[in-house]
Design a protein around this motif. Sequence first.
Motif, PDB file in Angstrom:
ATOM      1  N   ASN A 188       8.939 -62.890  51.478  1.00 60.46           N
ATOM      2  CA  ASN A 188       7.469 -63.156  52.411  1.00 60.46           C
ATOM      3  C   ASN A 188       8.773 -63.034  53.368  1.00 60.46           C
ATOM      4  OD1 ASN A 188       9.270 -65.463  53.173  1.00 60.46           O
ATOM      5  ND2 ASN A 188       7.806 -67.074  51.786  1.00 60.46           N
ATOM      6  N   VAL A 189       7.532 -62.586  54.622  1.00 58.08           N
ATOM      7  CA  VAL A 189       7.827 -63.245  56.738  1.00 58.08           C
ATOM      8  C   VAL A 189       7.490 -64.425  56.564  1.00 58.08           C
ATOM      9  CG1 VAL A 189       7.603 -62.026  58.688  1.00 58.08           C
ATOM     10  CG2 VAL A 189       7.897 -60.372  56.746  1.00 58.08           C
ATOM     11  N   VAL A 190       8.769 -65.177  57.407  1.00 55.04           N
ATOM     12  CA  VAL A 190       8.960 -66.391  58.499  1.00 55.04           C
ATOM     13  C   VAL A 190       8.333 -66.292  59.352  1.00 55.04           C
ATOM     14  CG1 VAL A 190       9.626 -68.620  58.744  1.00 55.04           C
ATOM     15  CG2 VAL A 190      11.097 -67.116  56.925  1.00 55.04           C
ATOM     16  N   ILE A 191       7.338 -67.364  59.942  1.00 55.31           N
ATOM     17  CA  ILE A 191       7.172 -66.880  61.130  1.00 55.31           C
ATOM     18  C   ILE A 191       8.034 -67.669  61.989  1.00 55.31           C
ATOM     19  CG2 ILE A 191       5.309 -67.012  63.160  1.00 55.31           C
ATOM     20  CD1 ILE A 191       4.334 -65.042  60.673  1.00 55.31           C
ATOM     21  N   GLY A 192       8.244 -67.216  62.919  1.00 51.40           N
ATOM     22  CA  GLY A 192       9.423 -68.684  63.966  1.00 51.40           C
ATOM     23  C   GLY A 192      10.742 -68.289  64.663  1.00 51.40           C
ATOM     24  N   PRO A 193      11.000 -67.958  65.847  1.00 52.06           N
ATOM     25  CA  PRO A 193      10.301 -69.339  66.388  1.00 52.06           C
ATOM     26  C   PRO A 193       8.878 -68.668  67.109  1.00 52.06           C
ATOM     27  CG  PRO A 193      12.089 -68.406  67.638  1.00 52.06           C
ATOM     28  CD  PRO A 193      11.860 -67.476  66.529  1.00 52.06           C
ATOM     29  N   VAL A 194       8.102 -69.660  67.582  1.00 59.13           N
ATOM     30  CA  VAL A 194       6.588 -70.228  68.360  1.00 59.13           C
ATOM     31  C   VAL A 194       7.011 -70.661  70.084  1.00 59.13           C
ATOM     32  CG1 VAL A 194       4.081 -70.020  68.505  1.00 59.13           C
ATOM     33  CG2 VAL A 194       6.208 -68.065  66.156  1.00 59.13           C
ATOM     34  N   VAL A 195       7.347 -70.624  70.652  1.00 58.44           N
ATOM     35  CA  VAL A 195       6.900 -71.347  71.486  1.00 58.44           C
ATOM     36  C   VAL A 195       5.826 -70.781  72.105  1.00 58.44           C
ATOM     37  CG1 VAL A 195       8.518 -72.182  73.533  1.00 58.44           C
ATOM     38  CG2 VAL A 195       9.360 -71.616  71.210  1.00 58.44           C
ATOM     39  N   ALA A 196       5.239 -72.356  73.081  1.00 56.97           N
ATOM     40  CA  ALA A 196       3.937 -71.737  73.999  1.00 56.97           C
ATOM     41  C   ALA A 196       3.564 -73.506  74.657  1.00 56.97           C
ATOM     42  CB  ALA A 196       2.696 -71.390  73.204  1.00 56.97           C
ATOM     43  N   HIS A 197       2.733 -72.207  75.684  1.00 58.26           N
ATOM     44  CA  HIS A 197       2.562 -74.163  76.614  1.00 58.26           C
ATOM     45  C   HIS A 197       1.297 -74.620  76.141  1.00 58.26           C
ATOM     46  CE1 HIS A 197       4.996 -73.607  79.545  1.00 58.26           C
ATOM     47  NE2 HIS A 197       4.926 -71.920  80.175  1.00 58.26           N
ATOM     48  N   ASP A 198       0.373 -73.913  74.800  1.00 57.59           N
ATOM     49  CA  ASP A 198      -0.867 -74.336  74.538  1.00 57.59           C
ATOM     50  C   ASP A 198      -1.042 -73.972  73.485  1.00 57.59           C
ATOM     51  OD1 ASP A 198      -1.892 -72.030  74.856  1.00 57.59           O
ATOM     52  OD2 ASP A 198      -1.971 -72.729  77.191  1.00 57.59           O
ATOM     53  N   LEU A 199      -1.720 -74.700  72.753  1.00 55.49           N
ATOM     54  CA  LEU A 199      -2.258 -74.418  70.974  1.00 55.49           C
ATOM     55  C   LEU A 199      -2.845 -73.457  70.740  1.00 55.49           C
ATOM     56  CD1 LEU A 199      -1.992 -75.631  67.994  1.00 55.49           C
ATOM     57  CD2 LEU A 199      -4.742 -76.646  68.461  1.00 55.49           C
ATOM     58  N   HIS A 212       0.713 -58.774  61.925  1.00 52.35           N
ATOM     59  CA  HIS A 212       1.205 -57.123  61.786  1.00 52.35           C
ATOM     60  C   HIS A 212       2.126 -56.804  60.483  1.00 52.35           C
ATOM     61  CE1 HIS A 212       3.795 -54.238  63.478  1.00 52.35           C
ATOM     62  NE2 HIS A 212       5.155 -54.823  62.708  1.00 52.35           N
ATOM     63  N   VAL A 213       2.369 -57.635  60.099  1.00 59.01           N
ATOM     64  CA  VAL A 213       3.308 -57.435  58.884  1.00 59.01           C
ATOM     65  C   VAL A 213       2.734 -57.547  57.608  1.00 59.01           C
ATOM     66  CG1 VAL A 213       5.360 -59.402  60.260  1.00 59.01           C
ATOM     67  CG2 VAL A 213       3.394 -60.701  59.119  1.00 59.01           C
ATOM     68  N   GLY A 214       1.332 -58.231  57.513  1.00 57.99           N
ATOM     69  CA  GLY A 214       0.957 -58.081  56.558  1.00 57.99           C
ATOM     70  C   GLY A 214       1.207 -59.477  55.359  1.00 57.99           C
ATOM     71  N   GLY A 215       0.484 -58.865  53.768  1.00 54.06           N
ATOM     72  CA  GLY A 215       1.455 -59.873  52.952  1.00 54.06           C
ATOM     73  C   GLY A 215       1.209 -60.873  53.208  1.00 54.06           C
ATOM     74  N   GLU A 216       2.548 -62.111  51.921  1.00 51.36           N
ATOM     75  CA  GLU A 216       2.421 -63.403  53.038  1.00 51.36           C
ATOM     76  C   GLU A 216       3.588 -63.698  53.582  1.00 51.36           C
ATOM     77  OE1 GLU A 216       1.886 -65.702  49.015  1.00 51.36           O
ATOM     78  OE2 GLU A 216       5.326 -65.867  49.431  1.00 51.36           O
ATOM     79  N   VAL A 217       2.800 -64.475  54.584  1.00 46.11           N
ATOM     80  CA  VAL A 217       4.135 -65.505  55.468  1.00 46.11           C
ATOM     81  C   VAL A 217       4.189 -66.281  55.002  1.00 46.11           C
ATOM     82  CG1 VAL A 217       2.953 -63.371  56.858  1.00 46.11           C
ATOM     83  CG2 VAL A 217       1.669 -65.461  56.229  1.00 46.11           C
ATOM     84  N   ARG A 218       5.040 -67.263  55.405  1.00 43.85           N
ATOM     85  CA  ARG A 218       5.689 -68.588  56.007  1.00 43.85           C
ATOM     86  C   ARG A 218       5.527 -68.884  57.010  1.00 43.85           C
ATOM     87  NH1 ARG A 218      11.699 -71.161  53.754  1.00 43.85           N
ATOM     88  NH2 ARG A 218      11.840 -72.501  55.272  1.00 43.85           N
ATOM     89  N   MET A 219       4.818 -71.077  57.066  1.00 48.72           N
ATOM     90  CA  MET A 219       4.901 -71.459  58.700  1.00 48.72           C
ATOM     91  C   MET A 219       5.615 -72.381  58.260  1.00 48.72           C
ATOM     92  SD  MET A 219       1.085 -69.826  59.828  1.00 48.72           S
ATOM     93  CE  MET A 219       0.560 -68.701  59.974  1.00 48.72           C
ATOM     94  N   ASP A 220       6.801 -72.992  59.120  1.00 48.01           N
ATOM     95  CA  ASP A 220       7.130 -74.268  58.268  1.00 48.01           C
ATOM     96  C   ASP A 220       6.344 -75.312  60.070  1.00 48.01           C
ATOM     97  OD1 ASP A 220       8.241 -73.349  56.923  1.00 48.01           O
ATOM     98  OD2 ASP A 220      10.182 -73.202  57.559  1.00 48.01           O
TER      99      ASP A 220
END
Length: 268
Positions: A188-199, A212-220
Amino acid sequence: MKIRRLTLDDLDACTRLAESRDWGPERHKWRLLLDVGEGYGIDAPDGDGLAATNILTRYGHDHAVISMVLTASRHARQGLARKLMEHALAEAGERTVSLHATDSGRPLYEQLGFRTLGRVVKRTGVFRGEPSGRTRPATADDLGTILALDAEVFGTDRSALLRRMSGFGERVLVAEGGFGHCWRNDGNVVIGPVVAHDLATAQALIGDLALHVGGEVRMDIDEAQGGLVRWAEEHGMGRPWAVSLMARDGLPPGDRSRQFLPFMQALG
């Protein structure tokens, strides 16, 4: 059983050990962490690979992360994980040390002075949504802004790791007040890091990366980010599995409320 530094020459042995414990091989991740961090290992006395490993990654002068804590099944309950942890903690010095702990690993870490700060939910699935229209691919000119924002939010220097994002990962996106990255890890593709000022900015970055990547992704996702947890569920991210975020010698620096998805805070 002596502790020694691991190098990229140990990559095959590391992946074999991981697979023997029902982890994925995660060869891509091991390669990066052995490059930017300090890998420690104990060779199996029978000459068959590694008996145990961990990796210490230093961030500036006040924070470090321990990851890839593994012991071969045939060498379990011999104190190897403790021996390696004590060595890594000594190398970390006075830094606050954090890690992600499975339920089986948490008792050892508690004995070593770690305390639980929260729970992190690992979710996988095929993301359902539409492009946000708020993000764009990062360019070399964005690196300074990315490093400055990350240092502000994490309160420490992660530049050695972040400078490798474009070469290591699939894509880096930026938005007003945030940036996001994703990288391929086994199936799969892991999303991260994600840093942002708001949700809302974090959601735009995460959604656009996943689409963009399509298919299965992982979010922690930190359970403290309740809005992000609910949003991920609504957009197809299921099969949750929780681990503990733990720290020793104080709280990690920075503002957790703007740290939406981590980078390389691997399991222990």
